[in-house]
Design a protein around this motif. Structure first.
Motif, PDB file in Angstrom:
ATOM      1  N   ALA A 474       0.832  -1.206   0.000  1.00 41.72           N
ATOM      2  CA  ALA A 474       0.000   0.000   0.000  1.00 41.72           C
ATOM      3  C   ALA A 474       0.862   1.249   0.000  1.00 41.72           C
ATOM      4  CB  ALA A 474      -0.932  -0.005   1.214  1.00 41.72           C
ATOM      5  N   THR A 475       1.952   1.211   0.760  1.00 40.30           N
ATOM      6  CA  THR A 475       2.876   2.355   0.790  1.00 40.30           C
ATOM      7  C   THR A 475       3.496   2.578  -0.584  1.00 40.30           C
ATOM      8  OG1 THR A 475       3.374   1.953   3.126  1.00 40.30           O
ATOM      9  CG2 THR A 475       4.943   3.289   1.884  1.00 40.30           C
ATOM     10  N   GLN A 476       3.919   1.496  -1.230  1.00 41.32           N
ATOM     11  CA  GLN A 476       4.550   1.616  -2.557  1.00 41.32           C
ATOM     12  C   GLN A 476       3.544   2.089  -3.603  1.00 41.32           C
ATOM     13  OE1 GLN A 476       6.096  -2.335  -3.073  1.00 41.32           O
ATOM     14  NE2 GLN A 476       7.813  -2.019  -1.655  1.00 41.32           N
ATOM     15  N   TYR A 477       2.359   1.512  -3.590  1.00 34.00           N
ATOM     16  CA  TYR A 477       1.325   1.963  -4.528  1.00 34.00           C
ATOM     17  C   TYR A 477       0.950   3.416  -4.250  1.00 34.00           C
ATOM     18  CZ  TYR A 477       0.452  -2.737  -6.385  1.00 34.00           C
ATOM     19  OH  TYR A 477       0.572  -3.963  -7.007  1.00 34.00           O
ATOM     20  N   GLY A 478       0.942   3.782  -2.965  1.00 36.94           N
ATOM     21  CA  GLY A 478       0.624   5.157  -2.609  1.00 36.94           C
ATOM     22  C   GLY A 478       1.641   6.138  -3.166  1.00 36.94           C
ATOM     23  N   GLU A 479       2.913   5.760  -3.148  1.00 41.76           N
ATOM     24  CA  GLU A 479       3.954   6.625  -3.711  1.00 41.76           C
ATOM     25  C   GLU A 479       3.757   6.790  -5.216  1.00 41.76           C
ATOM     26  OE1 GLU A 479       7.539   4.693  -2.576  1.00 41.76           O
ATOM     27  OE2 GLU A 479       7.468   5.379  -0.478  1.00 41.76           O
ATOM     28  N   SER A 480       3.473   5.686  -5.904  1.00 44.89           N
ATOM     29  CA  SER A 480       3.227   5.764  -7.347  1.00 44.89           C
ATOM     30  C   SER A 480       1.990   6.611  -7.634  1.00 44.89           C
ATOM     31  CB  SER A 480       3.046   4.362  -7.929  1.00 44.89           C
ATOM     32  OG  SER A 480       4.206   3.578  -7.724  1.00 44.89           O
ATOM     33  N   TYR A 481       0.972   6.432  -6.825  1.00 45.80           N
ATOM     34  CA  TYR A 481      -0.286   7.173  -6.976  1.00 45.80           C
ATOM     35  C   TYR A 481      -0.035   8.670  -6.822  1.00 45.80           C
ATOM     36  CZ  TYR A 481      -5.380   7.828  -6.337  1.00 45.80           C
ATOM     37  OH  TYR A 481      -6.702   8.185  -6.458  1.00 45.80           O
ATOM     38  N   THR A 482       0.751   9.042  -5.814  1.00 49.26           N
ATOM     39  CA  THR A 482       1.046  10.461  -5.575  1.00 49.26           C
ATOM     40  C   THR A 482       1.832  11.066  -6.729  1.00 49.26           C
ATOM     41  OG1 THR A 482       1.009  10.141  -3.178  1.00 49.26           O
ATOM     42  CG2 THR A 482       2.177  12.083  -3.998  1.00 49.26           C
ATOM     43  N   GLN A 483       2.749  10.307  -7.287  1.00 47.37           N
ATOM     44  CA  GLN A 483       3.514  10.798  -8.442  1.00 47.37           C
ATOM     45  C   GLN A 483       2.580  11.118  -9.614  1.00 47.37           C
ATOM     46  OE1 GLN A 483       6.438   7.804  -9.266  1.00 47.37           O
ATOM     47  NE2 GLN A 483       7.568   8.150  -7.347  1.00 47.37           N
ATOM     48  N   VAL A 484       1.576  10.261  -9.813  1.00 44.86           N
ATOM     49  CA  VAL A 484       0.623  10.490 -10.903  1.00 44.86           C
ATOM     50  C   VAL A 484      -0.257  11.705 -10.608  1.00 44.86           C
ATOM     51  CG1 VAL A 484      -1.302   9.524 -12.209  1.00 44.86           C
ATOM     52  CG2 VAL A 484       0.617   8.050 -11.550  1.00 44.86           C
ATOM     53  N   THR A 485      -0.754  11.822  -9.381  1.00 43.25           N
ATOM     54  CA  THR A 485      -1.606  12.970  -9.057  1.00 43.25           C
ATOM     55  C   THR A 485      -0.810  14.277  -9.125  1.00 43.25           C
ATOM     56  OG1 THR A 485      -1.212  12.622  -6.682  1.00 43.25           O
ATOM     57  CG2 THR A 485      -3.198  11.635  -7.635  1.00 43.25           C
ATOM     58  N   ASP A 486       0.471  14.207  -8.804  1.00 39.51           N
ATOM     59  CA  ASP A 486       1.308  15.407  -8.959  1.00 39.51           C
ATOM     60  C   ASP A 486       1.426  15.800 -10.436  1.00 39.51           C
ATOM     61  OD1 ASP A 486       1.693  15.628  -6.262  1.00 39.51           O
ATOM     62  OD2 ASP A 486       3.732  14.801  -6.242  1.00 39.51           O
ATOM     63  N   ARG A 487       1.530  14.807 -11.301  1.00 43.19           N
ATOM     64  CA  ARG A 487       1.606  15.101 -12.743  1.00 43.19           C
ATOM     65  C   ARG A 487       0.298  15.712 -13.234  1.00 43.19           C
ATOM     66  NH1 ARG A 487       4.295  10.106 -13.192  1.00 43.19           N
ATOM     67  NH2 ARG A 487       2.487   9.102 -14.160  1.00 43.19           N
ATOM     68  N   ILE A 488      -0.830  15.230 -12.700  1.00 39.19           N
ATOM     69  CA  ILE A 488      -2.123  15.815 -13.061  1.00 39.19           C
ATOM     70  C   ILE A 488      -2.137  17.292 -12.684  1.00 39.19           C
ATOM     71  CG2 ILE A 488      -4.592  15.826 -12.497  1.00 39.19           C
ATOM     72  CD1 ILE A 488      -4.457  12.802 -12.212  1.00 39.19           C
ATOM     73  N   THR A 489      -1.705  17.586 -11.483  1.00 38.04           N
ATOM     74  CA  THR A 489      -1.674  18.981 -11.021  1.00 38.04           C
ATOM     75  C   THR A 489      -0.758  19.827 -11.894  1.00 38.04           C
ATOM     76  OG1 THR A 489      -2.124  18.299  -8.735  1.00 38.04           O
ATOM     77  CG2 THR A 489      -1.156  20.481  -9.052  1.00 38.04           C
ATOM     78  N   GLU A 490       0.407  19.295 -12.228  1.00 32.11           N
ATOM     79  CA  GLU A 490       1.367  20.049 -13.037  1.00 32.11           C
ATOM     80  C   GLU A 490       0.818  20.321 -14.436  1.00 32.11           C
ATOM     81  OE1 GLU A 490       4.914  17.733 -12.885  1.00 32.11           O
ATOM     82  OE2 GLU A 490       5.321  18.187 -10.771  1.00 32.11           O
ATOM     83  N   LYS A 491       0.143  19.343 -15.037  1.00 31.43           N
ATOM     84  CA  LYS A 491      -0.406  19.540 -16.379  1.00 31.43           C
ATOM     85  C   LYS A 491      -1.584  20.518 -16.358  1.00 31.43           C
ATOM     86  CE  LYS A 491      -0.660  16.018 -19.227  1.00 31.43           C
ATOM     87  NZ  LYS A 491      -0.909  14.682 -19.820  1.00 31.43           N
ATOM     88  N   LEU A 492      -2.360  20.503 -15.279  1.00 34.96           N
ATOM     89  CA  LEU A 492      -3.505  21.403 -15.194  1.00 34.96           C
ATOM     90  C   LEU A 492      -3.082  22.848 -14.917  1.00 34.96           C
ATOM     91  CD1 LEU A 492      -6.011  19.236 -13.120  1.00 34.96           C
ATOM     92  CD2 LEU A 492      -6.248  19.872 -15.526  1.00 34.96           C
ATOM     93  N   THR A 493      -2.118  23.008 -14.015  1.00 34.52           N
ATOM     94  CA  THR A 493      -1.751  24.351 -13.572  1.00 34.52           C
ATOM     95  C   THR A 493      -0.546  24.925 -14.298  1.00 34.52           C
ATOM     96  OG1 THR A 493      -0.277  23.525 -11.813  1.00 34.52           O
ATOM     97  CG2 THR A 493      -2.619  23.798 -11.269  1.00 34.52           C
ATOM     98  N   GLY A 494       0.247  24.040 -14.939  1.00 33.63           N
ATOM     99  CA  GLY A 494       1.479  24.506 -15.570  1.00 33.63           C
ATOM    100  C   GLY A 494       2.567  24.823 -14.568  1.00 33.63           C
ATOM    101  N   GLN A 495       2.367  24.401 -13.320  1.00 33.70           N
ATOM    102  CA  GLN A 495       3.350  24.660 -12.262  1.00 33.70           C
ATOM    103  C   GLN A 495       3.795  23.349 -11.646  1.00 33.70           C
ATOM    104  OE1 GLN A 495       1.367  27.238  -9.496  1.00 33.70           O
ATOM    105  NE2 GLN A 495       0.916  28.803 -11.036  1.00 33.70           N
ATOM    106  N   LYS A 496       5.091  23.247 -11.355  1.00 31.90           N
ATOM    107  CA  LYS A 496       5.629  22.033 -10.747  1.00 31.90           C
ATOM    108  C   LYS A 496       5.191  21.957  -9.293  1.00 31.90           C
ATOM    109  CE  LYS A 496       9.831  19.269 -10.327  1.00 31.90           C
ATOM    110  NZ  LYS A 496       9.182  18.137 -11.004  1.00 31.90           N
ATOM    111  N   VAL A 497       4.827  20.772  -8.863  1.00 33.89           N
ATOM    112  CA  VAL A 497       4.392  20.567  -7.481  1.00 33.89           C
ATOM    113  C   VAL A 497       5.608  20.589  -6.564  1.00 33.89           C
ATOM    114  CG1 VAL A 497       3.320  18.956  -5.865  1.00 33.89           C
ATOM    115  CG2 VAL A 497       2.367  19.241  -8.159  1.00 33.89           C
ATOM    116  N   ILE A 498       5.569  21.470  -5.593  1.00 31.76           N
ATOM    117  CA  ILE A 498       6.655  21.591  -4.620  1.00 31.76           C
ATOM    118  C   ILE A 498       6.148  21.063  -3.275  1.00 31.76           C
ATOM    119  CG2 ILE A 498       8.196  23.193  -3.418  1.00 31.76           C
ATOM    120  CD1 ILE A 498       7.929  25.051  -5.820  1.00 31.76           C
TER     121      ILE A 498
END
Length: 695
Positions: A474-498
């Motif tokens: 669950a921890t490993q899948y959660g890390e992969s999941y967060t990486q994907v949701t960060d990419r969603i945010t970056e593509k929507l906002t044009g800003q890198k997630v910090i």
């Protein structure tokens, strides 16, 4: 220095107030988010905070209603009622006779003294006043002993009695489950066992005048040892050691007698006082006189300097420092998780306020591959849970199918410690024969349930290992999941997630992953690492316990005893009076039982192994369903968040500056509320009493 009993009440009062305080903090955050979502309906749309609000309200409610559950165990004539009266500070339970020998009793707070008797058959509960309950459900010890020997429950239709009493200790958030004697009946013992995994601590009462009986050894070995339970041992009647000396004033003789008894208990109880490899004997075992303590409390005299006072100090430390702090830490984690969700939602929403509907639709289409990846992660974890569950169900059911027939091979040796005394000539008398058969049935119940308990401990260890592996996944899948949701945010906002400086590393996992990891912590008793697992949705230990207690007891026990008691009786009744001694008759009983078991056990193992398979698989199915449900909610809320903004833009023009100020204010408000929780938590654990160190 304040009396330790008063200190316990004082500290529990502080814990109760802290629970209410933190419940209020979480409810306040939930209210802020609810209001924000309502305003969002006519502004730029909701932020998809529904699940966050639900979790906050649930944990807030659990904190507000929270109690410390203490289960009192002990054989008959150990002074359990006197001990409980001394603990609660009033002479509530009668000590000349023991109603709890017959009825499992739950003591909880109520403004009025009343008792609700609950029945097994589902009929309406019976409401009684306190005196009527004592009269109706109290039996003398000699009657209890006779019923015990016959394996008969005094009140077979009664499940338990809930006693409400206006006691200060109960008012401060303590609930006490007073169990029947350990040798009441095996059916009643199984009811008691049903409470074990749902209690915070077990108070096991023994007697210095009957040091460590076989029944107590059996119970501890089969149902307590290696099961991750917190147990306090109270060696009652310690003053009786002196009273039984020829010269009670002989100090040297007293020391010698006490040391002999002390060594018996230390030798036998040490294995049950190991906590994560550490010997906790000195703060888990106490030599007490409940009667003296009760007398002192009724006279409002201090218990300081007595062993009972030392026990209360240890119980105080356990409840208010070890247990309570973990509950409040969970509230802090919930507040952090809520702020993270809000902060990320606001960060995604604000840059999109200036986008046109057409551009928004284009951006939403652009992140569809990432949403597909989230679904893929969900399906991968779902499949892993299913595969692990099916594998464990097969492994454990196969182990049961192998284990059960093997019992016959060692039956002669193993059953010897359970077998009732056989008086051969008494057996030839009809009345005595029925008495012996009842004793034999009870002995076989104990033997069989102990064997099943030993097997279930192995199964528990296997399940522990499996859920630990799933927690890591669950921890490993959660890390992969967060990486994907960060990419969603970056593509929507044009800003890198910090990474947010206000959040620690433990807060970076998505909600569903924290729940999946925290669930393992909950089932193993590691409450210090619980995150989202405080819902009580899933308890595989209870499922397994219910299975071994209910299914096997009914489907197997009576099937076996119903068959072999006939041949045993025929074998003995057909013997000539001069051909067999009592010892030879005993052997004949065991040989006949073994022969019947050899025929029956393989068939029963085959039939019941499917029930084992289903019970284990149900554990993983429940886990999978809850994880997938939470993952689906998270994915859906992210989509709803975007769709809401598009819908609002289509309906009306959004005032970008006003909405941006609202969202920033929401972010700052929740951050301020989080700081309130963290400051309150840090203050509490910095206090010398009662919460002085983080779990």
């Amino acid at each position: 220095m304040a009396d330790k009993a008063e200190s316990l009440i004082h500290d529990l009062d502080k814990v109760a107030k802290a629970r209410q305080e933190f419940a209020g903090y979480l409810q306040e955050i939930a209210g802020t988010l609810t209001e924000a979502e309502q305003i969002g309906e006519t502004a730029s749309g909701k932020l998809g905070l529904e699940t966050t609000i639900e979790d906050l309200e649930l944990v807030s409610r659990n904190l507000g209603e929270g109690v410390f559950r203490l289960l009192v165990l002990g054989d008959m004539k150990r002074g359990k009622s006197t001990f409980l009266n001394a603990l609660i500070g009033e002479n509530v339970l009668p000590t000349d006779v023991n109603p709890c020998t017959a009825v499992l009793t739950v003591l909880s707070y109520g403004q009025d003294k009343q008792v609700t008797v609950h029945f097994k058959d589902g009929r309406a509960p019976e409401l009684l006043d306190f005196d009527s309950f004592k009269q109706r459900y109290t039996i003398p010890p000699e009657v209890a002993k006779t019923l015990q020997e016959q394996g008969i429950s005094a009140f077979p239709d009664v499940a338990y009695a809930e006693v409400q009493y206006p006691l200060t200790l109960l008012e401060k958030g303590v609930q006490i489950i007073d169990s029947p004697g350990l040798n009441d009946t095996e059916q009643r013992n199984q009811l008691t066992l049903g409470y074990i995994n749902n209690c915070h601590a077990i108070l096991f009462v023994l007697s210095a005048t009957q040091p460590y009986t076989l029944g107590e050894q059996r119970y501890l070995e089969n149902y307590i040892k290696d099961r991750g339970l917190s147990v306090f041992f109270l060696i009652n009647h310690w003053d009786e050691i002196q009273n039984r000396l020829i010269d009670p004033n002989d100090y040297a003789a007293l020391q010698e007698a006490e040391e002999r008894v002390r060594q018996v208990f230390r030798t036998n109880l040490t294995p049950y006082c190991q906590v994560e490899g550490e010997d906790r004997y000195d703060d888990r075992v106490f030599e007490i006189s409940s009667l003296n303590a009760l007398r002192q409390r009724l006279k409002h005299e201090s218990l300081d300097g007595t062993d009972f006072s030392e026990f209360i100090t240890a119980l105080n430390h356990f409840l208010t420092k070890e247990r309570a702090i973990s509950e409040l830490r969970q509230a802090k984690l919930m507040a952090r998780q809520a702020y993270r969700t809000v902060h990320e939602a606001c960060d995604r929403r604000i840059p999109l306020l200036s986008e046109s509907v057409q551009d928004l639709r284009q951006k939403i289409r652009s992140v569809q591959p990432e949403f597909d990846q989230l679904v893929t992660i969900r399906d991968q974890f779902k499949d892993e849970i299913r595969i692990v569950g099916e594998r464990q169900a097969s492994t454990i059911s196969n182990s049961f199918r192998t284990y059960l027939p093997e019992l016959a091979s060692s039956f002669e040796v193993d059953f010897s410690r359970y077998q009732p005394e056989l008086k051969f000539f008494d057996f030839l008398q009809k009345g005595k024969r029925q008495e012996f058969e009842a004793s034999l049935r009870l002995a076989f119940e104990k033997y069989l349930l102990d064997k099943i308990a030993a097997w279930s401990l192995t199964a528990q260890q296997q399940l522990d290992a499996s859920f630990l592996d799933l927690a890591k996944s669950a921890t490993q899948y959660g890390e992969s999941y967060t990486q994907v949701t960060d990419r969603i945010t970056e593509k929507l906002t044009g800003q890198k997630v910090i990474p947010n400086a206000n959040l620690s590393a433990e807060d970076t996992s998505p909600r569903w992953a924290k729940w999946a990891v925290g669930l393992y912590a909950l089932t193993t008793g590691d409450v210090g690492t619980i995150a989202m697992a405080g819902t009580g949705v899933f308890n595989w230990k209870q499922i397994l316990l219910n299975f071994s207690g209910a299914v096997l007891l009914t489907s197997m026990l009576y099937a076996v005893t119903g068959v072999f008691l006939g041949p045993v009786g025929m074998a003995l009744a057909g013997l000539s009076l001069g051909s067999f001694s009592a010892e030879m008759a005993r052997r004949k009983v065991v040989e006949t039982m073994k022969a019947e078991l050899i025929k029956l056990l393989p068939q029963i193992a085959q039939e019941q192994s499917f029930q084992v398979y289903q019970a284990v698989k149900e554990c993983f199915d429940t886990y999978q369903q809850e994880v997938v449900k939470r993952m689906n909610k998270d994915i859906q809320s992210r989509k709803v968040e975007l769709d809401e903004l598009v819908r609002q833009k289509e309906d009306h023009e959004i005032n970008q500056q006003v909405e941006e100020r609202r969202l920033n204010l929401l972010d700052n408000t929740v951050l301020t509320q989080l700081h309130e929780v963290e400051d309150a938590y840090d203050y509490l654990i910095g206090q010398p009493m009662p919460l002085m160190s983080a779990a």
